[in-house]
Design an enzyme around this catalytic site. Structure first.
Site, short mmCIF file in Angstrom:
data_model
loop_
_atom_site.label_atom_id
_atom_site.label_comp_id
_atom_site.label_asym_id
_atom_site.label_seq_id
_atom_site.Cartn_x
_atom_site.Cartn_y
_atom_site.Cartn_z
N GLU A 1 0.34 -33.01 -27.46
CA GLU A 1 0.52 -32.45 -28.78
C GLU A 1 0.35 -33.79 -30.19
O GLU A 1 1.18 -33.93 -30.08
CB GLU A 1 1.51 -31.66 -29.00
N GLU B 1 0.65 -23.88 -23.86
CA GLU B 1 1.80 -23.62 -23.78
C GLU B 1 1.63 -22.63 -24.78
O GLU B 1 0.98 -22.35 -25.74
CB GLU B 1 2.73 -25.04 -24.26
#
Length: 700
Positions: free
Chosen positions: A161, A320
């Site tokens: 991320e 995710e």
């Protein structure tokens, strides 16, 4: 501009290497090793075939500067591989060890006030720090040397991320890097002064050593919008450069395995220019977290539509998502019965060939202890784990049926998304600080679904010339080149729909002059057949002022009667000889603002096509009326169902998912059912009853 990397999908440990990847982030270093065998037993029970490993494990791999410990990682990779589970191995740089911060505090990023962003969370490092990069690339090379030929490691997961905690860095390292970035971009200080409009407020610079980053200048001060926009670009580029440096360090040693990193496209997150990032990965990955409420599925599909475009129609990876509630919102709603399976199958319906969760086993401690996981705190004898097992079986069934590798069928409508316009809407210098480009994209997407249609989400920078209709919701920034592309598209027979607050500024945050929307030196105005002089901004800042303005249809359809605008109205004159006014502002509130009878929605022929101007904000219900009347009148789809098609030369799969709470009756469905999740097959051929959060998949 760099070429796009070849598409390459990680193989599984199946006979042919194929299958839908299923698993999650696995953090065995949070647990004693006597738990590992039980983890693998449960993984096999659930049908897990892949895990993302070592994302936050730098301190376990390198406990001190001069000591490395790969033993635990060797052992768990071997255990997983022997159980038929492949590893997407992280570069482990998402969080650095504390000894590095203690030895080199200069690697910490700084906030706009000059304060260090202290260690203890994630990504507490400056992407422009040469010291941090040296340590990070050493780690990458060590991992590549040890695991590059390991048959159980089938992909590389770079970072995690990127930009979550260091998207904007105001350190001295960042300042020097920003000056170098500006020099490369503009060449001369005169060109930079021109781009930033530095004659305003006396900001002219004599050399690149006078370039500043937009640090805090006082509570009531506004940042130069051109400078801030370039700083956003710079932040994106610095993180992308860091990703590429990590990737290339591994690729020099291990060039034959695919690379990815997890994007963040979901409810309120689309913070990077992922159109640029997508070119630098072998397969596109995303972290998606659900939006509570009635638009839960719609938002998921909207985010996934952008992911499908970023992947150029190739399969993509859900790296995710959550089995149930997260822990990082003020109130964290759990998922209802069936939503864990439904959401995952919805991602597959939108083109994903991999379904991973954060995380495998719920943590017993730490900041994310109450984040849901595949194995909850209550263990395997739980409703949640049983849903995980049911999902694993469903994904195996879909893979056996041939879904993997099929591609999502596209719509004939593209809603255009621009990361730079998303950044620009955050500026303090606009007529309203309530603009939100990504939210407006989502509202238009939902409106098409409500009208019984479906749109794609396509980056503005990509090629959208094959579509019949393109929609631009709050695309603040339009360059002359992009405006010409729109004009050429319309002239060739396309339909262009321009929303309010679109085409107001160029790529340097300079306003286009001559009247709104002025993009392309007036080309956009000419295409639309309107010319705006002012914006009317509502917000009830003065007591007694109206909070909304009503619209009235100006054609025979009466489609827009009673629709309302609550934020932004363009005060325009119709200039096109053949332009048609479809709706006007009307009523006492419009009269109060001297807008009564002024055009709100127009249509103008242009070449062989046409251009619509929607000069005000409308909510989803009112946008749906507009879409149904003018943009998707011929649609035959059931608006209560999200229907997508994935196809290859060998097979076609139809996915049907109810969008609301009600049970949906489907008839005339062709093909043989593959998945009947919370769905009943009726006696009448082609008839099904799909209950709330159900999924029907048929092959034809």
């Amino acid at each position: 501009m760099s070429a796009r990397r070849n598409f390459e999908w990680p193989e599984l440990l199946t006979a042919d290497g194929r299958g839908i990847a299923f698993g999650g982030d696995y953090n065995p270093d949070q647990w004693s090793e006597d738990i590992w065998d039980d983890d693998i037993r449960l993984m096999k029970q659930a049908g897990v075939n892949t895990v993302a490993l070592a994302i936050f494990s730098w301190d376990r791999i390198q406990p001190t500067e001069d000591r490395w410990d790969f033993g635990w990682l060797d052992r768990i990779i071997d255990k997983l591989g022997n159980a038929g589970i492949v590893v997407d191995l992280a570069s482990a740089t998402a969080t650095a060890p504390l000894w590095l911060y203690e030895s080199h505090p200069e690697v910490l990023p700084r906030d706009k006030y000059g304060h260090p962003v202290n260690a203890g969370s994630r990504q507490s490092w400056s992407p422009t720090s040469p010291v941090f990069k040296e340590y990070a690339l050493t780690l990458c090379r060590k991992l590549a040397e040890r695991y590059g030929t390991n048959p159980y490691v089938t992909a590389w997961h770079m970072g995690n991320e990127y930009g979550w905690n260091n998207r904007e860095d105001y350190s001295d390292n960042a300042l020097e890097a920003f000056r170098a970035w500006c020099r490369r971009k503009y060449g001369t200080i005169d060109a930079l002064n021109q781009a930033w409009g530095t004659t305003f407020w006396g900001q002219e610079m004599n050399g690149f050593d006078e370039v500043l980053i937009p640090r805090f200048m006082g509570a009531d001060s506004m940042v130069n919008p051109g400078q801030k926009l370039d700083f956003e670009r710079f932040g994106n580029d610095m993180l992308l450069d860091f990703y590429k440096a990590e990737r290339d360090a591994i690729a020099e040693i291990c060039p034959d395995k695919p690379f990815t990193t997890n994007f963040m496209v979901s409810t309120d997150q689309c913070c990077m220019d992922y159109a640029a990032w997508a070119k630098e990965v072998n397969f596109v990955s995303n972290d998606h977290y659900f939006h509570e409420g009635e638009s839960h599925l719609d938002e998921l599909a909207c985010s996934d539509a952008l992911m499908d475009s970023l992947a150029l129609g190739k399969p993509w990876y859900v790296m995710e998502h959550s089995t149930s509630a997260v822990q990082w919102k003020p109130l964290n709603t759990r998922k209802r019965k069936g939503e864990t399976v439904r959401d995952s199958l919805a991602h597959v319906a939108m083109g994903a060939d991999a379904i991973n969760f954060f995380q495998w086993r719920a943590s017993a401690f730490g900041a994310e202890a109450f984040h849901s996981a595949m194995v909850p705190h209550a263990g395997e004898d739980t409703k949640l784990f049983r849903q995980v097992c049911e999902l694993g079986a469903s994904l195996h069934t879909l893979a056996d049926a041939g879904v993997q590798g099929t591609e999502l069928a596209h719509s004939d409508t593209a809603i255009l998304f621009s990361a730079e316009s998303e950044w620009a809407t955050r500026s303090q210098t606009l007529p309203s600080m309530k603009l939100n480009h990504w939210h407006d994209v989502r509202d238009w997407y939902r409106a098409f679904l409500d009208a019984g249609s479906r749109a794609d989400i396509v980056p503005l920078a990509y090629d959208w010339s094959s579509y019949k209709t393109v929609v631009l919701p709050t695309v603040l920034i339009l360059s002359a080149a992009d405006t010409q592309r729109l004009a050429d598209f319309a002239a060739a027979g396309g339909r262009v729909v321009v929303g309010y607050a679109t085409g107001l500024i160029d790529e340097h945050f300079h306003t286009w002059l001559g009247g709104y929307p002025g993009a392309g030196d007036g080309l956009l105005r000419s295409m639309l057949g309107v010319r705006g002089e002012e914006f009317n901004i509502l917000g009830a800042e003065a007591e007694g002022e109206p909070g909304e303005i009503r619209l009235s249809s100006a054609d025979d359809s009466a489609a827009l009667d009673g629709t309302t605008t609550r934020l932004w109205q363009n005060d325009v004159n119709v200039t096109g000889e053949h332009a048609q006014v479809l709706a006007t502002y009307a009523g006492e509130e419009a009269d109060e603002w001297e807008l009564d009878g002024t055009a709100a929605v127009t249509r103008n022929p242009y070449g062989s096509g046409e251009a619509y101007f929607v000069g005000c904000d409308l909510d989803v219900a009112d946008l749906t009326k507009l879409v149904r009347a003018y943009l998707a009148a011929s649609s035959q789809e059931n608006a209560d169902v999200l229907h997508t098609v994935r196809a290859s030369a060998d097979a076609t799969f139809d996915f049907y998912l109810p969008r609301g709470k009600k049970t949906v009756e489907l008839q005339g469905i062709e093909g043989e059912p593959v998945i009947l999740f919370q769905t009943d097959r009726e006696e009448k051929p082609g008839s099904y009853t799909v209950r709330r959060n159900g999924v029907l998949v048929v092959r034809r």
